[in-house]
Motif scaffolding. Structure first.
Motif, short mmCIF file in Angstrom:
data_model
loop_
_atom_site.label_atom_id
_atom_site.label_comp_id
_atom_site.label_asym_id
_atom_site.label_seq_id
_atom_site.Cartn_x
_atom_site.Cartn_y
_atom_site.Cartn_z
N ARG A 182 20.10 26.11 -17.79
CA ARG A 182 18.91 26.93 -18.03
C ARG A 182 17.73 26.43 -17.19
O ARG A 182 17.02 27.22 -16.57
N ARG A 183 17.54 25.12 -17.15
CA ARG A 183 16.45 24.56 -16.36
C ARG A 183 16.63 24.86 -14.87
O ARG A 183 15.68 25.19 -14.17
N VAL A 184 17.87 24.76 -14.41
CA VAL A 184 18.14 25.05 -12.99
C VAL A 184 17.86 26.52 -12.69
O VAL A 184 17.28 26.86 -11.65
N ALA A 185 18.26 27.40 -13.61
CA ALA A 185 18.03 28.83 -13.41
C ALA A 185 16.54 29.14 -13.35
O ALA A 185 16.09 29.93 -12.51
N LEU A 186 15.76 28.53 -14.22
CA LEU A 186 14.32 28.76 -14.22
C LEU A 186 13.68 28.24 -12.94
O LEU A 186 12.77 28.87 -12.38
N ALA A 187 14.16 27.09 -12.48
CA ALA A 187 13.59 26.51 -11.26
C ALA A 187 13.92 27.34 -10.03
O ALA A 187 13.13 27.40 -9.08
#
Length: 793
Positions: free
Chosen positions: A308-313
């Motif tokens: 999720r963090r990678v997707a947001l970044a």
């Protein structure tokens, strides 16, 4: 002396100030953010409002997966039983009368507590009436549900306490002691601790709509002044209490797959001759599309939060939509969230996943702000689920085509053995996948009994032997066999290793002095007669002839000319070795070269190149590669990467540079394979003395190629005890039939069929391929009863 003491005193004071300044610096600079967050959390109360996951649709708009919203209204047991009111009353009485409490008698204290208890209980009863009104459940029904919960749990508690006491009494008596009344009272007291059911919430209303559930969630944290319940409007009870004491709204939303079970009616009149009659067969297809759609799970792992963090970044629009003003992700994972686990559900997680709403209460100012929840985005697939259901029905063993039959000429497998298979149907013009099927499939609901597997051992054997979690259409490596000859012919032509109109001598075997190796199938089958393809054709074959009769020597020769680097380039130009990312998880990229056991491959030898000329040796691909390659040939060398997920805009097209004459020659050869009744290897199957055409859909043009691919025997060790227990459970060649179909001399669809350990391409995979053509007619992709122009383009 005095001055020294004064200086020392001043130094001690300064040291103290330095310590205080250091601590202030730490709190302000280093620990400030965390401290502010804690302070703000005490001034802000957030209520998160649930969202719904996006839908998955097929190309026609049929809903393949959706969230069926459902919420339960649950209330803490202490509220239901009346304990909450008693506890709050006792606490408030001591607080409100703290100056006189010790002067009151027991009776006076009890009277004061009872007065407050009635007020609290009146508030609880009012909250239950409000819940009944919101949920449109009769108040009597709601109260009856409450009483039933309390009575049941109290009986359970008394039973457990009684059992605890009996055990203690028996233990004492076993040691020779006499249990006194005092002992018994002590046992009862020590055994009366609460059971779990007395500490959790219980649903009083089940299955309320998302609208009602959301509205009640908004009010879960609201508080009201309790003094409003005092008779006469007095101020004897001045505190804020929850509007709905002990209430929780439990999300019981479930993911629904409407096409999990479909009934398909197949017409037997187009079946292979031994199965053909004028009746129909009714097939119930279970777990339809489950390998593509995947599933969700109710457990969140650290890897989910990391992704999720990678997707947001990596996605600015997703980040902007997801973040609140104070940088809280509305799509972040919490305990028991549903997460895409496999297939489309996992691959499209961040599109399907919705964003929670949030109601923010500023406790200091009493201001309230709210962001509404946003549902996840719908994902539309290129699949036609009705077509997919028909194809899946054809592969059902009860129909007969994926079960070893006497006419299959499969001497390696016992009659009646169920055969596993995969089918891919691709639209040539767009690269869109219309159907993708792999059998068998593990039951989504875990009910292995539906497959006749009733023991744990039988389930494990099924998994080890049939691999129901593997999508054979995209993830299992297969040698292409003779199906690859179309690629080798066009690729060799491009690289200058085959000249237009060239004929290659049909000797029956590649090496003049080695008649027992590298032979054509006709020479191997009729070696005692010395027959060759020259004898069959009365001429040495050109490219069209070589495809029609599937001349091994012709393609051994092309492999020999191409050599290791050339044959590898041919397969590479058709995408073998390059992953095709459909967005549904891992797939097999294809390979050339012998695996070295360390995750890599060894160099291709000249001998390997010869074998790869006929699709054998160190080369693997999947049915998806097969339809992709044949579609590229049908487009004249233009490559469109296959798609399973519909996206806006035109697909990317690249030209691999095949000579026009080579494409025409190859298509002519593929047409002759199917339509030349005398010499086409994929034209007909002979049952005793009757020749039955492989394809029988009137007016449909078919180009195709059969193939048998060498495979290693499948050996399993049921007990894991080593080679003495291991045994062969499947063996023989894999069966291929890849076709292009259309009307008016124009290929419109590519179909790839592979049957594990099926043996004959025409007898097994060809019969299935024909039924896929009939499925395309039934679903309107191809017209029925069209008069064909009788020739290839």
């Amino acid at each position: 002396m005095f001055h020294r003491r004064l200086v020392l005193l001043m130094l001690m004071v300064c040291a103290g100030f330095v310590g205080l300044l250091g601590r202030m610096s730490w709190m302000t600079v280093v620990d400030g953010a965390a401290s502010r967050e804690v302070a703000e959390s005490r001034l802000i109360r957030r209520t998160w409002l649930p969202t719904t996951r996006g839908r998955v649709l097929d190309r026609t708009g049929r809903v393949l997966a959706y969230d069926q919203a459902s919420y339960d209204v649950a209330i803490g047991y202490s509220v239901l039983s009346g304990d909450w009111a008693s506890i709050r009353a006792r606490r408030y009485a001591r607080k409100a009368h703290k100056d006189q409490w010790d002067l009151y008698s027991t009776e006076e204290r009890d009277a004061i507590i009872e007065n407050y208890r009635r007020i609290y209980q009146k508030h609880v009863d009012a909250s239950l009436r409000t819940i009944a009104a919101y949920t449109r459940v009769g108040l009597d029904e709601l109260m009856g549900r409450r009483d039933s919960i309390v009575d049941g749990i109290e009986r359970q508690h008394r039973s457990i306490v009684g059992a605890r006491v009996r055990n203690k009494v028996e233990d004492r008596e076993r040691l020779g002691f006499v249990v006194s009344d005092e002992d018994l009272a002590k046992f009862v007291k020590n055994s009366s601790s609460k059971i779990k059911e007395q500490t959790v919430t219980h649903a009083v209303v089940e299955g309320v709509s998302d609208e009602v559930g959301f509205e009640l969630m908004r009010m879960v944290t609201r508080e009201v002044p309790a003094m409003s319940y005092v008779e006469g409007g007095g101020s004897a009870l001045e505190e804020m209490i929850p509007l709905f004491p002990g209430m929780e709204i439990t999300d019981n939303t479930r993911r629904v797959y409407p096409f999990e079970s479909e009934t398909v009616i197949l017409d037997r009149s187009s079946f292979p001759l031994p199965l053909r009659d004028d009746s129909t067969v009714r097939v119930v297809v279970e777990d339809l599309g489950s390998l593509v759609l995947g599933r969700v799970r109710d457990r969140v792992f650290k890897e989910d939060a990391d992704r999720r963090r990678v997707a947001l970044a990596g996605d600015e629009s997703l980040r902007v939509a997801s973040m609140t003003e104070d940088s809280v992700d509305r799509g972040r994972y919490t305990d028991h969230d549903r997460v895409g686990h496999t297939g489309i559900e996992a691959a499209m997680e961040h599109s399907l996943r919705g964003l929670r709403g949030v109601r923010t209460e500023h406790l200091q100012t009493r201001g309230v702000s709210e962001i509404q929840p946003s549902s996840g985005k719908d994902v539309r697939l290129t699949l036609d689920m009705s077509l997919t259901a028909r194809v899946r029905a054809v592969l059902d063993p009860m129909v007969g085509m994926t079960r070893v039959q006497p006419w299959h000429d499969n001497t390696d497998m016992a009659l009646g053995t169920e055969l596993d298979a995969a089918v891919v149907v691709l639209e040539v013009a767009t690269g869109e996948i219309l159907a993708m099927v792999s059998t068998p499939v593990a039951p989504r609901d875990g009910d292995w009994g539906r497959l006749g597997l009733t023991t744990e051992a039988s389930v494990e054997r099924f998994k080890n032997e049939r691999f129901p979690y593997v999508n054979r259409a995209i993830a299992k490596p297969y040698q292409p066999g003779s199906v690859a000859k179309a690629l080798v012919l066009t690729g060799a032509s491009k690289l200058g290793m085959y000249e237009q109109g060239e004929r290659i001598e049909a000797t029956g075997h590649l090496y003049p002095d080695r008649p027992n190796m590298l032979r054509s199938w006709i020479f191997k089958k009729y070696q005692h007669l010395g027959l060759t393809h020259f004898d069959q054709l009365e001429r040495h074959p050109d490219g069209t002839d070589a495809l029609m009769v599937s001349s091994n020597v012709f393609f051994f020769t092309l492999g020999q000319r191409l050599g290791a680097s050339g044959i590898e380039e041919v397969y590479s130009m058709f995408g073998i070795g390059v992953p095709i990312d459909l967005g549904i998880g891992s797939s097999w990229a294809g390979s050339t070269g012998v695996f070295d056991g360390k995750g890599g491959t060894l160099s291709i030898s000249p001998e390997d190149a010869i074998q790869m000329g006929i699709g054998q040796g160190p080369v693997t691909w999947t049915p998806l590669h097969a339809v992709d390659a044949y579609s590229t040939i049908a487009r004249g060398g233009f490559e469109i990467t296959p798609r399973l997920i519909q996206r806006s805009g035109m697909p990317e097209v690249s030209n691999i540079g095949l000579p026009g004459w080579a494409v025409a020659m190859t298509l002519d050869g593929l047409y002759e394979v199917v339509n030349n009744a005398k010499n086409g290897t994929g034209n007909h199957v002979t049952y005793d003395t009757i020749q039955d055409p492989v394809f029988n859909a009137e007016g449909i043009d078919v180009w195709g190629k059969t193939g048998t691919a060498t495979s290693s025997p499948l050996v399993i060790d049921p007990d894991g005890d080593g080679p003495l227990e291991a045994r062969v459970v499947r063996e023989g060649d894999h069966s291929w039939y890849v076709s292009l179909v259309g009307v008016g001399g124009m290929p419109e669809y590519a179909i790839a069929v592979v049957v594990d350990y099926g043996g004959s391409g025409s007898r097994v995979s060809g019969a299935i391929n024909n039924q896929v053509v009939h499925a395309l007619v039934s679903e309107g992709y191809l017209p029925g009863n069209v008069v064909s122009d009788g020739g290839s383009p």
